[in-house]
Scaffold this active site. Structure first.
Site, PDB file in Angstrom:
ATOM      1  N   HIS A 203       0.824  -1.197   0.000  1.00 54.66           N
ATOM      2  CA  HIS A 203       0.000   0.000   0.000  1.00 54.66           C
ATOM      3  C   HIS A 203       0.868   1.261   0.000  1.00 54.66           C
ATOM      4  CE1 HIS A 203      -3.806   1.940   0.623  1.00 54.66           C
ATOM      5  NE2 HIS A 203      -3.139   2.798   1.364  1.00 54.66           N
ATOM      6  N   GLU A 429      -1.615 -13.163 -15.537  1.00 52.26           N
ATOM      7  CA  GLU A 429      -1.468 -13.028 -14.085  1.00 52.26           C
ATOM      8  C   GLU A 429      -1.286 -14.387 -13.434  1.00 52.26           C
ATOM      9  OE1 GLU A 429      -4.083  -9.351 -12.624  1.00 52.26           O
ATOM     10  OE2 GLU A 429      -5.240 -10.794 -13.794  1.00 52.26           O
ATOM     11  N   ARG A 463       0.496 -10.982  -2.295  1.00 52.62           N
ATOM     12  CA  ARG A 463       1.138  -9.750  -2.778  1.00 52.62           C
ATOM     13  C   ARG A 463       1.060  -8.627  -1.743  1.00 52.62           C
ATOM     14  NH1 ARG A 463      -2.869  -7.622  -7.549  1.00 52.62           N
ATOM     15  NH2 ARG A 463      -2.199  -5.545  -6.985  1.00 52.62           N
ATOM     16  N   CYS A 500       1.750  -4.288 -17.430  1.00 46.90           N
ATOM     17  CA  CYS A 500       0.989  -3.217 -16.779  1.00 46.90           C
ATOM     18  C   CYS A 500       1.023  -3.337 -15.261  1.00 46.90           C
ATOM     19  CB  CYS A 500      -0.453  -3.181 -17.277  1.00 46.90           C
ATOM     20  SG  CYS A 500      -1.379  -4.660 -16.856  1.00 46.90           S
TER      21      CYS A 500
HETATM   22  C1  PEP Z   1      -1.361  -6.930 -11.737  1.00 44.81           C
HETATM   23  O1  PEP Z   1      -1.824  -7.915 -11.138  1.00 44.81           O
HETATM   24  O2  PEP Z   1      -0.139  -6.787 -11.971  1.00 44.81           O
HETATM   25  C2  PEP Z   1      -2.248  -5.866 -12.206  1.00 44.81           C
HETATM   26  C3  PEP Z   1      -1.811  -4.912 -13.000  1.00 44.81           C
HETATM   27  O3  PEP Z   1      -3.527  -5.875 -11.741  1.00 44.81           O
HETATM   28  P1  PEP Z   1      -3.955  -5.397 -10.261  1.00 44.81           P
HETATM   29  O4  PEP Z   1      -2.748  -4.809  -9.603  1.00 44.81           O
HETATM   30  O5  PEP Z   1      -5.055  -4.432 -10.467  1.00 44.81           O
HETATM   31  O6  PEP Z   1      -4.404  -6.684  -9.656  1.00 44.81           O
HETATM   32 MG    MG Z   2      -3.924  -8.215 -11.004  1.00 41.91          MG
END
Ligand code: PEP
Ligand code: MG
Length: 569
Positions: A203, A429, A463, A500
């Protein structure tokens, strides 16, 4: 500077400056005194002396006055903030004025308790109630405790809890930062962040990136640095130098400011030094964000996170409302590439109208595209809204699904997207997509790698876990190997493969990704110029060498060091 780098987690007091090492998150070099969030508020113990009946009216007035100081302070900060920060702050301000809380406190004061003891007991009553209701209500427990602490601090003369607002520009050091801490950060007073815990997707990291604040996370030894000490934070190297030599520190700050001024001249489009094109795009969530990204020289949008516009909603938004929101983003980039992601509801981004309640393991549950198994209409109505917005703005958006794991899912999604005249792709992902990328691309026009979730699912590490941030570090060679597999499939098929996830925001790692064959990078608008300007300083062959050494490294630290050596080269 004559200082000695230490391995993460092994600070040793030195004669000269001490250099603590962590994970670099937002580049920039800053020198300033340390401030720390204030410690926990001391709550009164329940059996303090009874307030005499004659004083109880005044005690109620004291509570009302303290609660309104707290509410006014938060409301003023909300008025000065924007977006999610403003929402968090005004919700918390509203709680301080809550009539239910006031009457629960008054009842206790009437029974003889002090204002502070009553505030604690009344807050506990609401905590119990919200916890028993579960779901979204249970999430308000943190807010109730936060407001309790603020009011008690005000009543008892303890300083305001949370992040301080220093008079001189300062560096905030903390173990970790909560959403309410970071929502009110004033970048004029807090000029850099460093935390002991947390990784590149924490965060703290995401907020720091949004605010453009130099930031290092996962810094070993940070707990020993006292408030008031002078530190030099280097958000590109990932270091916090305690008591730096003043002249050398000033030089590094000046050099970083000169580099930042050079970034201000970045105009895109993204290319390497020898002219190899790499689109540098932005991650956005709505029209205002897209307009800010256009002003920051993004060439388009690489990730429109549609779910973020609907947080806190209990009903699915209508097709018309959705179409208006998407059209505002398309309008910000006429004729440019815009990649919209269908709702990624679930896990870290729950939506009341889409996410199944009470899943034992939401990150591995019904999230992203999987929501359509239960409610196919949610997906098709969203695609109808995208098509409507595309017609209204004469644009041709690309549309991708999150959390895809099989070729069959991708083929089915692609058919729905093509039926509406849109361009289909999916996010990478889940490792299964990288492993069979060739077969996925038979059905799709592009892939976009979400490194945040790809690392979570590759390393079986949450994550958001600060403790496991070393595993979800985007420089992990195994993660880079999956990126390479997907990029190579894209090159064989002649189809674009972008990144991304947060990895794309790191200018050094961006060079590696380009060397691995990635064709576009999408990151926070505040990172676009840094990434674009860095790419312009290296040729493709150097990026390819950087990719080779990063893949060959044993761990993220070694990969960073090897790539720095190649790029310095
Ligand atoms: C990711 O998982 O890297 C991504 C860009 O999507 P989010 O962070 O929105 O899960
Ligand atoms: Mg994601």
């Amino acid at each position: 500077m004559s200082s000695t780098p230490l391995r993460t987690g092994t600070p040793v007091p030195l004669a000269g400056p001490t250099v603590l090492i962590g994970t670099p998150v937002v580049p920039g070099v800053v020198l300033g005194p340390v401030v720390r969030p204030s410690g926990a508020v001391q709550l009164p113990d329940g059996d303090s002396a009874e307030v005499p009946a004659a004083d109880r009216g005044a005690e109620k007035d004291r509570f009302v006055a303290a609660a309104s100081v707290v509410a006014d302070r938060l409301a003023a900060r909300a008025a000065a903030a924007t977006g999610v920060s403003a929402e968090v702050l005004s919700t918390t301000a509203g709680l301080a004025r809550d009539r239910g809380l006031l009457s629960a406190v008054e009842q206790r004061i009437d029974a003889g308790s002090s204002a502070a003891v009553s505030a604690v007991a009344a807050a506990e009553q609401f905590v119990g109630l919200f916890t028993s209701l579960g779901g979204l209500m249970a999430e308000r427990v943190t807010d109730v405790r936060d407001i309790r602490d603020r009011i008690v601090a005000e009543l008892t003369g303890q300083g305001e809890p949370g992040v301080p607002t220093p008079d001189a520009p300062s560096v905030l050091l903390a173990d970790d930062l909560a959403p309410a801490d970071t929502a009110g950060l004033d970048p004029a007073r807090i000029i850099a962040l460093a935390t002991r815990l947390g990784g590149a997707t924490s965060h703290t990291a995401i907020i720091a990136r949004q605010l453009g604040l130099p930031c290092v996370v996962g810094v070993g030894g940070l707990a020993d640095v006292p408030a008031g000490a002078l530190v030099l934070v280097d958000g590109e190297q990932g270091t916090v130098t305690v008591d730096p030599e003043p002249a050398a520190a000033q030089q590094r700050v000046a050099a970083a400011q000169a580099a930042a001024a050079a970034l201000a001249g970045y105009r895109g489009p993204g290319t390497t030094q020898d002219g190899h094109p790499v689109q540098v795009l932005a991650n956005v969530q709505d029209g205002p964000g897209a307009r800010a990204a256009a002003a920051a020289q993004a060439e388009g949008v690489g990730l429109l996170r549609t779910e973020l516009a609907f947080f806190g909603r209990t009903q699915e938004p209508s097709v018309e409302e959705q179409a208006q929101i998407y059209a505002a983003v398309f309008d910000a980039f006429p004729g440019a590439k815009v990649v919209l992601r269908t709702l990624d509801a679930g896990s870290d981004k729950p939506l009341a109208f889409a996410t199944p309640p009470d899943e034992a393991n939401p990150a591995l549950g019904v999230r992203g595209l999987r929501v359509a198994r239960r409610d196919p209409g949610l997906l098709t109505r969203q695609l109808d809204a995208v098509a409507q917005a595309a017609r209204a703005t004469a644009s041709a958006p690309w549309v991708m699904a999150p959390m895809v794991s099989t070729v069959a899912e991708a083929a089915e999604f692609a058919a729905l997207v093509r039926e509406r005249g849109l361009v289909p792709g999916v996010m990478v992902e889940v490792p299964s997509v990288a492993l069979l990328a060739d077969r996925f691309l038979e059905h799709l026009d592009f892939l976009s790698i979400g490194t945040n979730d790809l690392s979570q699912y590759t390393f079986a590490a949450d994550r958001l876990s600060a403790e496991l941030a070393d595993l979800t570090d985007p420089w992990q060679p195994a993660l880079l190997a999956l990126v390479q597999a997907a990029a190579a499939a894209g090159q064989r098929a002649g189809k674009p493969v972008g990144v991304c996830g947060e990895a794309a925001a790191d200018p050094l790692l961006a060079c590696v990704l380009v060397g691995l064959g990635i064709s576009s990078l999408s990151c926070a608008a505040s990172s676009v110029a840094g990434v674009g300007a860095r790419l312009a300083t290296v040729d493709l062959a150097t990026c390819q060498r950087a990719a080779e050494v990063a893949l060959a490294a044993d761990d993220p630290q070694a990969a960073r060091a090897a790539v720095r050596a190649v790029l310095a080269g």
